[in-house]
Design a protein around this motif. Structure first.
Motif, PDB file in Angstrom:
ATOM      1  N   ASP A   1       0.841  -1.221   0.000  1.00 14.04           N
ATOM      2  CA  ASP A   1       0.000   0.000   0.000  1.00 14.04           C
ATOM      3  C   ASP A   1       0.869   1.261   0.000  1.00 14.04           C
TER       4      ASP A   1
ATOM      5  N   MET B   1       2.279   1.808  -3.466  1.00 13.23           N
ATOM      6  CA  MET B   1       1.245   2.344  -4.364  1.00 13.23           C
ATOM      7  C   MET B   1       0.967   3.811  -4.058  1.00 13.23           C
ATOM      8  N   SER B   2       0.973   4.144  -2.746  1.00 11.74           N
ATOM      9  CA  SER B   2       0.727   5.538  -2.367  1.00 11.74           C
ATOM     10  C   SER B   2       1.854   6.444  -2.850  1.00 11.74           C
TER      11      SER B   2
ATOM     12  N   GLU C   1       1.546   6.851  -6.538  1.00 12.30           N
ATOM     13  CA  GLU C   1       0.427   7.746  -6.847  1.00 12.30           C
ATOM     14  C   GLU C   1       0.817   9.205  -6.608  1.00 12.30           C
ATOM     15  N   THR C   2       1.545   9.452  -5.520  1.00 12.53           N
ATOM     16  CA  THR C   2       2.015  10.821  -5.235  1.00 12.53           C
ATOM     17  C   THR C   2       2.941  11.317  -6.332  1.00 12.53           C
TER      18      THR C   2
ATOM     19  N   ARG D   1       2.983  10.262  -9.386  1.00 16.18           N
ATOM     20  CA  ARG D   1       2.195  10.491 -10.606  1.00 16.18           C
ATOM     21  C   ARG D   1       1.506  11.855 -10.569  1.00 16.18           C
ATOM     22  N   GLU D   2       0.966  12.206  -9.403  1.00 13.38           N
ATOM     23  CA  GLU D   2       0.318  13.504  -9.264  1.00 13.38           C
ATOM     24  C   GLU D   2       1.321  14.647  -9.458  1.00 13.38           C
TER      25      GLU D   2
ATOM     26  N   GLU E   1       1.977  14.934 -13.151  1.00 13.83           N
ATOM     27  CA  GLU E   1       0.832  15.563 -13.825  1.00 13.83           C
ATOM     28  C   GLU E   1       0.805  17.072 -13.585  1.00 13.83           C
TER      29      GLU E   1
ATOM     30  N   ASN F   1       6.716   6.237 -15.798  1.00 10.67           N
ATOM     31  CA  ASN F   1       6.276   6.071 -14.416  1.00 10.67           C
ATOM     32  C   ASN F   1       5.117   5.095 -14.318  1.00 10.67           C
ATOM     33  N   GLN F   2       4.195   5.201 -15.304  1.00 10.17           N
ATOM     34  CA  GLN F   2       3.068   4.264 -15.303  1.00 10.17           C
ATOM     35  C   GLN F   2       3.548   2.814 -15.509  1.00 10.17           C
TER      36      GLN F   2
ATOM     37  N   MET G   1       5.092   1.719 -12.432  1.00  9.81           N
ATOM     38  CA  MET G   1       4.058   1.386 -11.453  1.00  9.81           C
ATOM     39  C   MET G   1       3.472  -0.002 -11.730  1.00  9.81           C
TER      40      MET G   1
ATOM     41  N   ASN H   1       3.857  -3.091  -9.413  1.00  7.07           N
ATOM     42  CA  ASN H   1       2.634  -3.754  -8.954  1.00  7.07           C
ATOM     43  C   ASN H   1       2.711  -5.260  -9.214  1.00  7.07           C
TER      44      ASN H   1
END
Length: 545
Positions: free
Chosen positions: A236, A239-240, A243-244, A246-247, A250, A273-274, A277, A281
């Protein structure tokens, strides 16, 4: 018990000697013996006199109902003397037979008085017989000598007193024997009580061990659950973090929107990055699957261990019951041996049958546990072989780990090169060639199953292999090439004997280099997880490039 009463009857007649014996008690030769005179003899070819054998005479007396134990003819320097001794049993029955023997000859006019009156001087070939008394005991010549032999003079009163004394002694001995048996019975009961207390103590100890084992199993399950939770939390968090990131990318992309080069770069970074990820994952999912698989295998193994422990507990309970039954059976045997109680004997037989049934059940359970243990061991060995094969295929990933694959029974060539070079004082190339030949020779000797230069030493209470000091091959090796090469050959041979004694060839084993021992499955599993992380890291690094 009734006292034995000796009765002479009317064997002496109403003479003056009989009246005199009323004042002085008559003495008999004891053990009871009769004397037979006037036995017919004849001269044989050697000039010696011979007569009827003692066994023939004894059989004749037995037919008449006198039951003598033996008839012993009396011999002198001329041969058969014409006399014989008739021996009877020492008890009251023997005395009665002796007196009947005397009455028989007396009623026929061939008693002692008839013999002393000289009736035998007439032409009479019939024997004379009587029971030996004091005058026969004190008689001179060969007859008196044979009557005295191993015999004594005793009155009937003396014999009766001796019988009474023996009876009293017998009663005292029986009383002491009964007291000893009572003491022995009490000691057996005490031992039974002690055995019962020991068995209760063992049962309590077994219960405490089972409780401790359950607590340890519960603690292990809790640790596994905590590890699983840590993996989930790590996933988790990863993933967090992604996600940070990725933001952030963006936001950066929006800021440099007007700059196409910056937009293109941001787009590529976002795509990379994707992809990272997705790969992370996938790696995390695979790590979770691996952890779940490892946890399931451990749970499966612990279930088998618990099942085997349950079987073992049942076996121990059966063994305790069998020991109790054996103790009861031994006590019953001692008690049955002391008083022969029929009810106790029947109870002992039932207990013995129950003991045999328990032992049969114990044997069946032991066989079942052994079969399951063998299956679990086969699975364990198969998993270990797969792990060793994985190690060999990925040596570069475990180069810095303390858990490695070691070839048991393999000789190191370095001691051979140094020993040859030191002995021959030759060039490096020649020393290397000679060392290879020497190493090849000793590899063949180590693989030879018929060469066993060891013996078992149990001097300190623990059986261990030690080298035979007089083994010719090793003695010559040590003398020619020194201690270091000798130790290397002994080490390799010890490993072959321990890990493959029947085959004689080298085998691979997972080894803990730090502790110099065979590695456990848990240690190997920990290194496998590290290998997995390295592989994932290398894969991600290649993709970023």
């Amino acid at each position: 018990m009734e006292k034995q009463q000796f009765s002479v009857g009317d064997s002496s007649g109403e003479t003056s000697e009989t009246k005199k014996s009323e004042c002085t008690e008559e003495k008999f030769v004891w053990p009871w013996v009769g004397l037979v005179a006037n036995i017919q003899t004849e001269v044989d070819k050697t000039g010696r006199r011979v007569g009827r054998s003692g066994s023939t005479f004894r059989d004749e007396l037995i037919e008449k109902g006198f039951d003598p134990t033996r008839v012993q003819p009396i011999w002198n320097f001329k041969g058969h003397s014409g006399f014989a001794l008739v021996e009877f049993t020492r008890d009251i029955k023997g005395f009665e037979n002796a007196m009947n023997f005397e009455r028989s000859y007396k009623s026929d006019g061939h008693g002692k008085k008839d013999w002393e009156k000289g009736v035998h001087l007439r032409d009479d070939d019939k024997p004379y017989g009587w029971v030996c008394r004091e005058e026969d005991y004190n008689r001179g010549g060969i007859v008196g000598k044979n009557v005295k032999k191993k015999r004594d003079l005793k009155t009937l009163s003396q014999l009766q007193e001796e019988e009474e004394r023996k009876m009293v002694q017998l009663v005292e001995n029986m009383s002491q024997s009964i007291e000893m048996k009572i003491i022995s019975k009490q000691e057996l009961e005490h031992k039974v009580d002690e055995t019962s207390r020991v068995l209760e103590s063992v049962e309590l100890h077994n219960y405490q061990l089972n409780e401790t084992y359950k607590q340890e199993v519960e603690k292990m399950h809790a640790n596994l659950q905590g590890l699983y939770q840590q993996i989930l939390v790590g996933h988790d968090k990863s993933m967090s973090d992604l996600e940070t990131e990725r933001e952030k990318l963006e936001n950066r992309a929006r800021q440099i929107y007007i700059n196409e080069a910056g937009m293109e770069k941001s787009r590529l970074e976002i795509e990379m990055n994707q992809k990272a990820m997705m790969e992370q994952n996938e790696a995390n999912m695979e790590a979770m699957k691996l952890a779940e698989k490892h946890q399931k295998e451990k749970e499966k193994l612990h279930e088998k261990i618990m099942e085997m422990e349950a079987k073992l507990n049942e076996t121990q309970e059966l063994e305790l019951e069998i020991e109790k039954l054996k103790g009861s059976t031994n006590v019953m045997k001692h008690m049955a041996g002391s008083d022969g109680d029929a009810e106790l004997m029947e109870k002992m037989v039932k207990t013995q049958m129950e003991l045999e049934a328990r032992e049969t059940a114990l044997h069946d359970k032991i066989m079942a546990v052994t079969q399951k243990e063998r299956m679990a061991n086969d699975e364990y060995q198969e998993a270990r072989k797969e792990m060793i094969q994985l190690w060999k295929e990925n040596e570069d990933l475990v180069s810095g780990e303390k858990i490695r694959v070691k070839t048991m029974g393999h000789l190191d060539t370095k001691p051979f090169v140094l020993a040859v070079k030191k002995k021959l004082r030759c060039s490096e190339a020649r020393a290397g060639l000679k060392a290879m030949e020497l190493c090849s020779f000793w590899e063949g000797q180590i693989g030879n199953v018929h060469w066993h230069p060891f013996k078992v030493d149990e001097s300190d209470g623990i059986a261990k292999l030690v080298v035979h000091k007089n083994d010719l091959k090793l003695v010559m090796l040590k003398s020619d090439y020194g201690e270091e090469l000798y130790n290397e050959v002994v080490r390799a041979k010890v490993e072959i004997v321990e890990y493959n004694p029947s085959g004689g060839y080298v085998v691979s084993e997972m080894w803990n280099l730090e502790k110099n021992r065979k590695a456990t499955m848990e240690e190997g599993t920990d290194v496998m997880l590290k290998m997995r992380k390295k592989l994932v890291a290398m894969k991600n690094k290649r993709k970023r490039r």
